[in-house]
Write an enzyme that holds these catalytic residues in place. Sequence first.
Site, PDB file in Angstrom:
ATOM      1  N   ASP A   1     -23.864  37.200 -41.910  1.00  0.00           N
ATOM      2  CA  ASP A   1     -24.441  36.233 -40.977  1.00  0.00           C
ATOM      3  C   ASP A   1     -23.366  35.259 -40.506  1.00  0.00           C
ATOM      4  O   ASP A   1     -22.406  34.966 -41.226  1.00  0.00           O
ATOM      5  CB  ASP A   1     -25.628  35.491 -41.590  1.00  0.00           C
ATOM      6  CG  ASP A   1     -25.263  34.668 -42.820  1.00  0.00           C
ATOM      7  OD1 ASP A   1     -24.467  35.147 -43.643  1.00  0.00           O
ATOM      8  OD2 ASP A   1     -25.775  33.533 -42.949  1.00  0.00           O
TER       9      ASP A   1
ATOM     10  N   GLU B   1     -25.870  33.275 -45.909  1.00  0.00           N
ATOM     11  CA  GLU B   1     -24.887  32.330 -46.452  1.00  0.00           C
ATOM     12  C   GLU B   1     -24.736  31.116 -45.552  1.00  0.00           C
ATOM     13  O   GLU B   1     -24.594  29.988 -46.039  1.00  0.00           O
ATOM     14  CB  GLU B   1     -23.540  33.027 -46.625  1.00  0.00           C
ATOM     15  CG  GLU B   1     -22.563  32.288 -47.539  1.00  0.00           C
ATOM     16  CD  GLU B   1     -21.717  31.229 -46.829  1.00  0.00           C
ATOM     17  OE1 GLU B   1     -21.067  30.423 -47.527  1.00  0.00           O
ATOM     18  OE2 GLU B   1     -21.703  31.204 -45.588  1.00  0.00           O
TER      19      GLU B   1
END
Length: 379
Positions: A71, A133
């Site tokens: 991500d 994250e």
Amino acid sequence: MRAVRDPVPLLQALIRCRSVTPADDGAMAVLETALAALGFTCARLRFGEVENLFARRGTGSPHLCFAGHTDVVPAGDAAQWLADPFSGEIRDGLVMGRGATDMKGGIAAWIAAIASLPPDLPGTLSLLITGDEEGPALDGTVKVLDWMAAHGHTPDMCVVGEPTGKAVLGDTIKIGRRGSLNAMIVVHGVQGHSAYPQRADNPVHRLIRVLGRLTAAPLDAGSQWFEPSTLQVTSIDVGNAATNVIPASAMARLNIRFNDLHSSASLAARIRDALEQEGARHELEVNCSGESFLTQPGSFVEVLARATREATGVEPTLDTGGGTSDARFITHFCPVAELGAVGTTMHKVNEATPVEELHRLRDLYARVIHSLQHMESVS
């Protein structure tokens, strides 16, 4: 397998996945295909709306895990970029795009490093890749680690591929991180006319005195492996549109980055003490995204540092600075350290990583994997 040895095409394929947290947009499928070709057994793990991936090859010891995330943060105004932030375009020797350094480049380099090594390495290799994250970090690494423990996949050691380089590749290995605590303080008073303060109780004045107590002196002077802790007032808000009204309440927000001399509990107690000294009615909300942690230098860190030195010719500094990372969760399961690309462009417009540096990162990771997989014991 040969195609995977070059990290550039894999990085480009990952960048083309618009995986702005918590979206996946096919990133895990790209990795699953690459890892399956290298003999890994892959498990796609979805928690909430977050896609995660665990991949494993081998059964013996030692078990080395690589942790990373696909991500990315939003690209912002694409018109400010020299190339489409989700194109993976190569321009002037740079692979450009959101996630090029943080941290799709690290993932691509690690997989390419595995492909460049003999397939009969001793021990076990695994990858823990999350899509959560850059976001709340609630449905990513934390839950994958619990799943790994429940299924007998707890590693002996872990390398997190966050971009750690400050100036050149290999100059920094992070062996810990400071903790991060956020606090919201609301002090209540009595609303009234500013011309008649004796009929009111000004919460702004009380709040200022509380903040004065908290910021009057440094929290500490640092410790052996950590820089000094810092307390920053990040917001003061009254929401008062009138100039002649003493408000009923006042709010402040704090962020504390703390070392191993403190815990979130001790810091929360410090804030409560400052409020109690003021004697005002108040509310306090405290959230800690992670305690400080340290992987004490031992065989794992020593081998990692030596492999970095041999691969790059640079003497790495053992460091604990910066913000937080998912290493704060992994430390509860095994020794963990962070080593990755030079991070000067992460989260910026025109994020990019040099093609040449990406190849050198692959070679660095290959040396790291080979060295760690031949360790006799981990400490």
